[in-house]
Design a protein around this motif. Structure first.
Motif, PDB file in Angstrom:
ATOM      1  N   ILE A  54     -15.945   5.988 -25.058  1.00 37.75           N
ATOM      2  CA  ILE A  54     -15.948   6.344 -23.701  1.00 37.75           C
ATOM      3  C   ILE A  54     -16.869   7.703 -23.532  1.00 37.75           C
ATOM      4  CG2 ILE A  54     -14.781   7.247 -21.723  1.00 37.75           C
ATOM      5  CD1 ILE A  54     -12.511   5.185 -22.570  1.00 37.75           C
ATOM      6  N   ARG A  55     -16.503   8.663 -24.394  1.00 36.38           N
ATOM      7  CA  ARG A  55     -17.148   9.984 -24.485  1.00 36.38           C
ATOM      8  C   ARG A  55     -18.715   9.727 -24.817  1.00 36.38           C
ATOM      9  NH1 ARG A  55     -13.899  11.722 -27.707  1.00 36.38           N
ATOM     10  NH2 ARG A  55     -15.066  11.521 -29.376  1.00 36.38           N
ATOM     11  N   GLU A  56     -19.154   9.008 -25.690  1.00 36.22           N
ATOM     12  CA  GLU A  56     -20.504   8.772 -26.365  1.00 36.22           C
ATOM     13  C   GLU A  56     -21.295   8.178 -24.972  1.00 36.22           C
ATOM     14  OE1 GLU A  56     -20.612   6.773 -29.827  1.00 36.22           O
ATOM     15  OE2 GLU A  56     -20.049   8.671 -31.095  1.00 36.22           O
ATOM     16  N   GLU A  57     -20.752   7.220 -24.420  1.00 37.34           N
ATOM     17  CA  GLU A  57     -21.637   6.418 -23.426  1.00 37.34           C
ATOM     18  C   GLU A  57     -21.604   7.329 -21.852  1.00 37.34           C
ATOM     19  OE1 GLU A  57     -21.153   1.763 -24.846  1.00 37.34           O
ATOM     20  OE2 GLU A  57     -19.903   2.342 -22.981  1.00 37.34           O
ATOM     21  N   THR A  58     -20.498   7.964 -21.848  1.00 35.14           N
ATOM     22  CA  THR A  58     -20.536   8.471 -20.321  1.00 35.14           C
ATOM     23  C   THR A  58     -20.565  10.017 -20.301  1.00 35.14           C
ATOM     24  OG1 THR A  58     -18.174   8.349 -20.142  1.00 35.14           O
ATOM     25  CG2 THR A  58     -19.305   6.499 -19.618  1.00 35.14           C
ATOM     26  N   GLY A  59     -19.988  10.330 -21.451  1.00 36.20           N
ATOM     27  CA  GLY A  59     -19.881  12.067 -21.543  1.00 36.20           C
ATOM     28  C   GLY A  59     -18.570  12.527 -21.178  1.00 36.20           C
ATOM     29  N   LEU A  99     -20.349  13.406 -15.546  1.00 33.81           N
ATOM     30  CA  LEU A  99     -21.007  12.206 -16.215  1.00 33.81           C
ATOM     31  C   LEU A  99     -22.277  12.678 -16.964  1.00 33.81           C
ATOM     32  CD1 LEU A  99     -20.713   9.345 -13.625  1.00 33.81           C
ATOM     33  CD2 LEU A  99     -19.415   9.668 -15.819  1.00 33.81           C
ATOM     34  N   HIS A 100     -22.359  12.374 -18.093  1.00 33.93           N
ATOM     35  CA  HIS A 100     -23.620  12.608 -18.724  1.00 33.93           C
ATOM     36  C   HIS A 100     -23.816  11.410 -19.718  1.00 33.93           C
ATOM     37  CE1 HIS A 100     -23.396  16.823 -18.006  1.00 33.93           C
ATOM     38  NE2 HIS A 100     -22.141  16.746 -18.400  1.00 33.93           N
ATOM     39  N   PRO A 101     -24.406  10.069 -18.914  1.00 30.97           N
ATOM     40  CA  PRO A 101     -24.404   8.876 -19.481  1.00 30.97           C
ATOM     41  C   PRO A 101     -25.340   8.913 -20.782  1.00 30.97           C
ATOM     42  CG  PRO A 101     -25.066   8.550 -17.313  1.00 30.97           C
ATOM     43  CD  PRO A 101     -24.658  10.001 -17.565  1.00 30.97           C
ATOM     44  N   LEU A 103     -28.330   7.158 -22.015  1.00 32.64           N
ATOM     45  CA  LEU A 103     -29.211   6.425 -21.354  1.00 32.64           C
ATOM     46  C   LEU A 103     -29.905   5.556 -22.437  1.00 32.64           C
ATOM     47  CD1 LEU A 103     -30.536   8.488 -18.255  1.00 32.64           C
ATOM     48  CD2 LEU A 103     -28.795   6.706 -18.219  1.00 32.64           C
ATOM     49  N   SER A 104     -29.904   6.028 -23.607  1.00 36.06           N
ATOM     50  CA  SER A 104     -30.402   5.179 -24.702  1.00 36.06           C
ATOM     51  C   SER A 104     -29.662   3.908 -24.918  1.00 36.06           C
ATOM     52  CB  SER A 104     -30.536   5.921 -25.889  1.00 36.06           C
ATOM     53  OG  SER A 104     -29.331   6.404 -26.252  1.00 36.06           O
ATOM     54  N   GLU A 105     -28.377   4.106 -24.665  1.00 36.68           N
ATOM     55  CA  GLU A 105     -27.529   2.912 -24.749  1.00 36.68           C
ATOM     56  C   GLU A 105     -26.865   1.936 -23.495  1.00 36.68           C
ATOM     57  OE1 GLU A 105     -23.941   3.769 -26.863  1.00 36.68           O
ATOM     58  OE2 GLU A 105     -24.867   5.613 -27.896  1.00 36.68           O
ATOM     59  N   ILE A 106     -27.021   2.914 -22.347  1.00 34.44           N
ATOM     60  CA  ILE A 106     -26.573   2.208 -21.162  1.00 34.44           C
ATOM     61  C   ILE A 106     -27.572   2.358 -20.001  1.00 34.44           C
ATOM     62  CG2 ILE A 106     -23.883   2.161 -21.850  1.00 34.44           C
ATOM     63  CD1 ILE A 106     -23.626   4.533 -19.897  1.00 34.44           C
ATOM     64  N   GLY A 107     -27.389   1.752 -18.800  1.00 34.86           N
ATOM     65  CA  GLY A 107     -28.174   2.137 -17.857  1.00 34.86           C
ATOM     66  C   GLY A 107     -27.761   3.103 -16.929  1.00 34.86           C
ATOM     67  N   GLY A 108     -26.589   3.427 -16.767  1.00 36.40           N
ATOM     68  CA  GLY A 108     -26.037   4.372 -16.005  1.00 36.40           C
ATOM     69  C   GLY A 108     -24.514   4.299 -15.980  1.00 36.40           C
ATOM     70  N   ALA A 109     -23.852   5.201 -15.445  1.00 36.02           N
ATOM     71  CA  ALA A 109     -22.387   5.476 -15.066  1.00 36.02           C
ATOM     72  C   ALA A 109     -22.018   5.946 -13.653  1.00 36.02           C
ATOM     73  CB  ALA A 109     -21.781   5.998 -16.252  1.00 36.02           C
ATOM     74  N   ARG A 110     -21.150   5.453 -13.080  1.00 37.13           N
ATOM     75  CA  ARG A 110     -20.669   5.844 -12.000  1.00 37.13           C
ATOM     76  C   ARG A 110     -19.157   6.121 -11.606  1.00 37.13           C
ATOM     77  NH1 ARG A 110     -23.575   2.059  -7.764  1.00 37.13           N
ATOM     78  NH2 ARG A 110     -22.420   3.156  -6.326  1.00 37.13           N
ATOM     79  N   TRP A 111     -18.869   7.008 -10.866  1.00 38.54           N
ATOM     80  CA  TRP A 111     -17.218   7.009 -10.623  1.00 38.54           C
ATOM     81  C   TRP A 111     -17.217   6.464  -9.167  1.00 38.54           C
ATOM     82  CZ3 TRP A 111     -13.489   8.225 -13.476  1.00 38.54           C
ATOM     83  CH2 TRP A 111     -13.693   9.312 -14.459  1.00 38.54           C
TER      84      TRP A 111
END
Length: 147
Positions: A54-59, A99-101, A103-111
């Motif tokens: 969770i931390r690595e993907e989204t911050g 949030l600090h997604p 972006l090398s792993e995922i397209g984005g993150a949102r609350w």
């Protein structure tokens, strides 16, 4: 190589902001909305994996409140053949919000408000995540699709 088994962990991450609950979703590499998760590394517990991923993907850092449903499925990997996938999910309360997604792993993150997160998961997510979301919403006192 047949019969490879892969174990991952992740979570339904939530925060309370201005008296409302918000749910964290990520957009994966395939432009689908999903829950943050990733592969367990050697020597890690499932809980450690969930919080690290969770931390690595989204911050976002968090703390586990309880285990949720585990999901099992099979997929085809071009190098390894059929892979049995086991994913352990947890209900995770965010202890940081920014949030600090990755972006090398995922397209984005949102609350998102719970009803919007549910709508995205139904329409642009993976069916096997819906029971996990339903269980998390029950524990949070939410109804699926409502805030």
């Amino acid at each position: 190589m047949d019969g490879l088994k892969e174990v991952s962990a992740g979570g339904v991450v939530f925060r309370r902001k201005n008296g409302r609950t918000e749910i964290l979703l990520i957009e994966d590499r395939y432009s689908r909305w999903t829950l943050p998760k990733g592969k367990r590394e050697k020597g890690e517990t499932n809980e450690e994996t969930a919080l690290r991923e969770i931390r690595e993907e989204t911050g976002v850092s968090g703390r586990i409140l309880r285990p949720l449903t585990s999901v099992h499925y099979r997929y085809f990997h071009p190098d390894h053949g059929d892979v049995e996938k086991e994913v352990h999910y947890y209900l995770v309360e965010a202890t940081s919000e920014a949030l600090h997604p990755a972006l090398s792993e995922i397209g984005g993150a949102r609350w998102l408000p719970p009803e919007e997160a549910w709508r995205l998961m139904q329409g642009e997510g993976y069916d096997n995540n819906l029971p996990v979301m339903e269980e998390a919403y029950r524990h949070l006192g939410l109804l699926a699709g409502e805030s």
